[in-house]
Write a protein that holds these residues in place. Structure first.
Motif, PDB file in Angstrom:
ATOM      1  N   LEU A  19       0.836  -1.274   0.048  1.00 32.93           N
ATOM      2  CA  LEU A  19      -0.169  -0.018   0.012  1.00 32.93           C
ATOM      3  C   LEU A  19       0.986   1.460   0.080  1.00 32.93           C
ATOM      4  N   SER A  20       1.800   1.174   0.833  1.00 33.56           N
ATOM      5  CA  SER A  20       2.820   2.445   0.879  1.00 33.56           C
ATOM      6  C   SER A  20       3.645   2.755  -0.220  1.00 33.56           C
ATOM      7  N   GLN A  21       3.898   1.703  -1.216  1.00 38.09           N
ATOM      8  CA  GLN A  21       4.380   1.981  -2.546  1.00 38.09           C
ATOM      9  C   GLN A  21       3.545   2.260  -3.667  1.00 38.09           C
ATOM     10  N   ALA A  22       2.712   1.958  -3.326  1.00 37.56           N
ATOM     11  CA  ALA A  22       1.426   2.244  -4.423  1.00 37.56           C
ATOM     12  C   ALA A  22       1.361   3.555  -5.115  1.00 37.56           C
ATOM     13  N   GLN A  23       1.435   4.659  -4.299  1.00 39.65           N
ATOM     14  CA  GLN A  23       1.335   5.898  -4.843  1.00 39.65           C
ATOM     15  C   GLN A  23       2.847   6.489  -4.554  1.00 39.65           C
ATOM     16  N   LYS A  24       3.507   6.619  -5.382  1.00 44.16           N
ATOM     17  CA  LYS A  24       4.862   7.001  -5.430  1.00 44.16           C
ATOM     18  C   LYS A  24       5.223   8.708  -5.506  1.00 44.16           C
ATOM     19  N   ILE A  25       4.069   9.310  -5.904  1.00 43.64           N
ATOM     20  CA  ILE A  25       4.104  10.587  -6.112  1.00 43.64           C
ATOM     21  C   ILE A  25       3.231  11.196  -4.970  1.00 43.64           C
ATOM     22  N   ASP A  26       3.614  12.540  -4.380  1.00 39.31           N
ATOM     23  CA  ASP A  26       2.701  13.151  -3.462  1.00 39.31           C
ATOM     24  C   ASP A  26       1.959  13.999  -4.052  1.00 39.31           C
ATOM     25  N   HIS A  27       0.519  13.393  -4.239  1.00 37.65           N
ATOM     26  CA  HIS A  27      -0.310  14.177  -5.326  1.00 37.65           C
ATOM     27  C   HIS A  27      -0.901  15.373  -4.630  1.00 37.65           C
ATOM     28  N   ASP A  28      -1.061  15.645  -3.256  1.00 38.47           N
ATOM     29  CA  ASP A  28      -1.504  16.959  -2.795  1.00 38.47           C
ATOM     30  C   ASP A  28      -0.497  18.073  -3.227  1.00 38.47           C
ATOM     31  N   GLN A  29       0.950  17.626  -3.062  1.00 36.75           N
ATOM     32  CA  GLN A  29       1.942  18.306  -3.262  1.00 36.75           C
ATOM     33  C   GLN A  29       1.947  18.749  -4.612  1.00 36.75           C
ATOM     34  N   LEU A  30       1.696  17.999  -5.612  1.00 36.54           N
ATOM     35  CA  LEU A  30       1.665  18.284  -7.042  1.00 36.54           C
ATOM     36  C   LEU A  30       0.708  19.017  -7.328  1.00 36.54           C
ATOM     37  N   ILE A  31      -0.533  18.895  -6.798  1.00 34.34           N
ATOM     38  CA  ILE A  31      -1.683  20.017  -6.978  1.00 34.34           C
ATOM     39  C   ILE A  31      -1.353  21.455  -6.502  1.00 34.34           C
ATOM     40  N   SER A  32      -0.660  21.276  -5.198  1.00 35.05           N
ATOM     41  CA  SER A  32      -0.572  22.531  -4.356  1.00 35.05           C
ATOM     42  C   SER A  32       0.584  23.185  -5.379  1.00 35.05           C
ATOM     43  N   ASP A  33       1.585  22.544  -5.875  1.00 34.47           N
ATOM     44  CA  ASP A  33       2.687  23.205  -6.514  1.00 34.47           C
ATOM     45  C   ASP A  33       2.173  23.957  -7.947  1.00 34.47           C
ATOM     46  N   ILE A  34       1.411  23.250  -8.635  1.00 35.02           N
ATOM     47  CA  ILE A  34       0.729  23.816  -9.778  1.00 35.02           C
ATOM     48  C   ILE A  34      -0.161  24.952  -9.596  1.00 35.02           C
ATOM     49  N   LYS A  35      -0.723  24.952  -8.707  1.00 36.93           N
ATOM     50  CA  LYS A  35      -1.759  26.206  -8.208  1.00 36.93           C
ATOM     51  C   LYS A  35      -0.767  27.322  -7.938  1.00 36.93           C
ATOM     52  N   TYR A  36       0.159  27.189  -7.240  1.00 37.64           N
ATOM     53  CA  TYR A  36       1.163  28.082  -7.057  1.00 37.64           C
ATOM     54  C   TYR A  36       1.992  28.798  -8.035  1.00 37.64           C
ATOM     55  N   LEU A  37       2.353  27.869  -8.874  1.00 43.46           N
ATOM     56  CA  LEU A  37       3.414  28.186 -10.012  1.00 43.46           C
ATOM     57  C   LEU A  37       2.499  29.038 -11.225  1.00 43.46           C
ATOM     58  N   SER A  38       1.111  28.676 -11.266  1.00 47.67           N
ATOM     59  CA  SER A  38       0.227  29.117 -12.349  1.00 47.67           C
ATOM     60  C   SER A  38      -0.526  30.196 -11.736  1.00 47.67           C
ATOM     61  N   SER A  39      -0.429  30.797 -10.677  1.00 42.35           N
ATOM     62  CA  SER A  39      -1.462  31.854  -9.875  1.00 42.35           C
ATOM     63  C   SER A  39      -1.126  33.112 -10.309  1.00 42.35           C
ATOM     64  N   ASP A  40      -2.085  34.143 -10.246  1.00 41.85           N
ATOM     65  CA  ASP A  40      -1.776  35.540 -10.678  1.00 41.85           C
ATOM     66  C   ASP A  40      -0.510  36.088  -9.989  1.00 41.85           C
ATOM     67  N   GLU A  41      -0.283  35.627  -8.942  1.00 44.91           N
ATOM     68  CA  GLU A  41       0.996  36.197  -8.205  1.00 44.91           C
ATOM     69  C   GLU A  41       2.319  36.104  -8.913  1.00 44.91           C
ATOM     70  N   LEU A  42       2.384  35.130  -9.749  1.00 45.99           N
ATOM     71  CA  LEU A  42       3.365  34.939 -10.567  1.00 45.99           C
ATOM     72  C   LEU A  42       3.308  35.662 -12.006  1.00 45.99           C
ATOM     73  N   GLU A  43       2.318  36.121 -12.159  1.00 44.30           N
ATOM     74  CA  GLU A  43       1.908  36.961 -13.272  1.00 44.30           C
ATOM     75  C   GLU A  43       2.569  36.205 -14.745  1.00 44.30           C
ATOM     76  N   GLY A  44       2.610  35.013 -14.928  1.00 45.67           N
ATOM     77  CA  GLY A  44       2.715  34.551 -16.110  1.00 45.67           C
ATOM     78  C   GLY A  44       4.212  34.030 -16.205  1.00 45.67           C
ATOM     79  N   ARG A  45       5.084  34.277 -15.358  1.00 49.65           N
ATOM     80  CA  ARG A  45       6.592  33.922 -15.213  1.00 49.65           C
ATOM     81  C   ARG A  45       7.457  34.239 -16.461  1.00 49.65           C
TER      82      ARG A  45
END
Length: 303
Positions: A19-45
């Motif tokens: 069970l512990s190995q079934a999910q190798k990627i932290d999905h919550d972190q993944l979604i949190s990261d893309i939300k931040y990098l694509s936020s208006d705060e970063l104004e399109g980078r």
């Protein structure tokens, strides 16, 4: 009673690791990261903008937290270029580079995605969630996995700048690569991996490097999204993605590459390419799929 206890112990011994190995990627972190990098705060980078510099700091902080090393001070390879379309000189664009030494080989797999996007045009912000906050975040997730599970090959993880201005970051990386180019075994590029209505993710490059296809087929068997091949036939015009993104610079140096990406959607290069329009379940599955491919490539390419 003893038989029941024995069964319970077997479940504890064998069930939980699975069970512990079934999910190798932290999905919550993944979604949190893309939300931040694509936020208006970063104004399109856009390169050298305040938002772009915030993105650099975010990526460097993650590399440092994961314990990655680098061949560049502060993980940063700076470079300059002239954008002829704007008539502007960009003097301090920056690639962010992390490194994990291999356990069995000094050959290198370069894993990358560009973190820049278009920026602002008037009142419109081009957030670039799919293009290419998604590939950058996927790269960070892969770096996290291999920081905890040492790869057999050395791996370089790169967030590239100025792809949207003519692959300038990739050109700079190849021109000032810290190892002999012959040491690079494979280039993995991720550019747009967070949405597709057909549940398809393309692995481009096997027409040029056919020995990679059976490895990818083995790694992707039974997984979702479906791994597709193609978009790399010479003479097919815009349908040929061989030179469509940063991997082209490695291909020109005869380094085998795989480019993971999706077909263009209606929000491509518009202000509608936002976090709200990614497909989270597709994105999670795509990154898990790319990880499975990379684990298999790391093992199978040793010989």
């Amino acid at each position: 009673m003893k038989s029941h206890l024995r069964i319970l112990l077997l479940i504890l011994a064998f069930g939980f690791p699975v069970l512990s190995q079934a999910q190798k990627i932290d999905h919550d972190q993944l979604i949190s990261d893309i939300k931040y990098l694509s936020s208006d705060e970063l104004e399109g980078r856009k390169p050298m903008s305040e938002g772009n510099i915030k993105a650099q700091a975010f990526i460097k902080e993650r590399f440092e937290k994961l314990g990655l090393s680098s061949q560049y001070d502060d993980f940063t390879q700076t470079f300059s270029f002239t954008n002829k379309r704007e008539g502007a000189i960009y003097e301090k664009a920056a690639n962010i580079v992390g490194f994990i030494p291999g356990s069995e080989s000094s050959k290198i797999i370069v894993v990358m995605g560009h973190y820049d996007h278009i920026g602002r045009k008037g009142d419109d912000i081009f957030n670039g969630a799919d293009d290419n906050a998604s590939g950058t975040v996927a790269m960070l997730a892969l770096a996290e996995y291999f920081s905890k599970n040492r790869p057999k090959h050395s791996m370089m993880f790169v967030a590239l700048d100025a792809e949207e201005m003519g692959m300038q970051g990739a050109k700079a990386l190849v021109a000032d690569f810290p190892f002999p180019m012959e040491q690079v075994k494979l280039n993995i590029n991720m550019d747009m991996v967070s949405r597709n209505d057909n549940n398809e993710l393309y692995a481009v490059g096997t027409h040029h490097y056919p020995f990679l296809k059976p490895i990818l087929e083995k790694a992707s068997s039974g997984r979702s999204p479906k791994l597709m091949f193609g978009h790399d036939q010479p003479g097919s015009g815009r349908d040929d993605w061989t030179n469509a993104s940063d991997h082209a610079q490695f291909h020109q140096k005869k380094v085998p590459f795989i480019y993971f990406g999706v077909e263009d959607h209606n929000d491509y290069h518009t202000p509608r390419d936002t976090f709200e329009n990614i497909q989270p379940e597709f994105f999670k599955g795509a990154v898990e799929l790319i990880l499975a491919c990379l684990i298999t490539l790391d093992s199978d390419l040793l010989n």
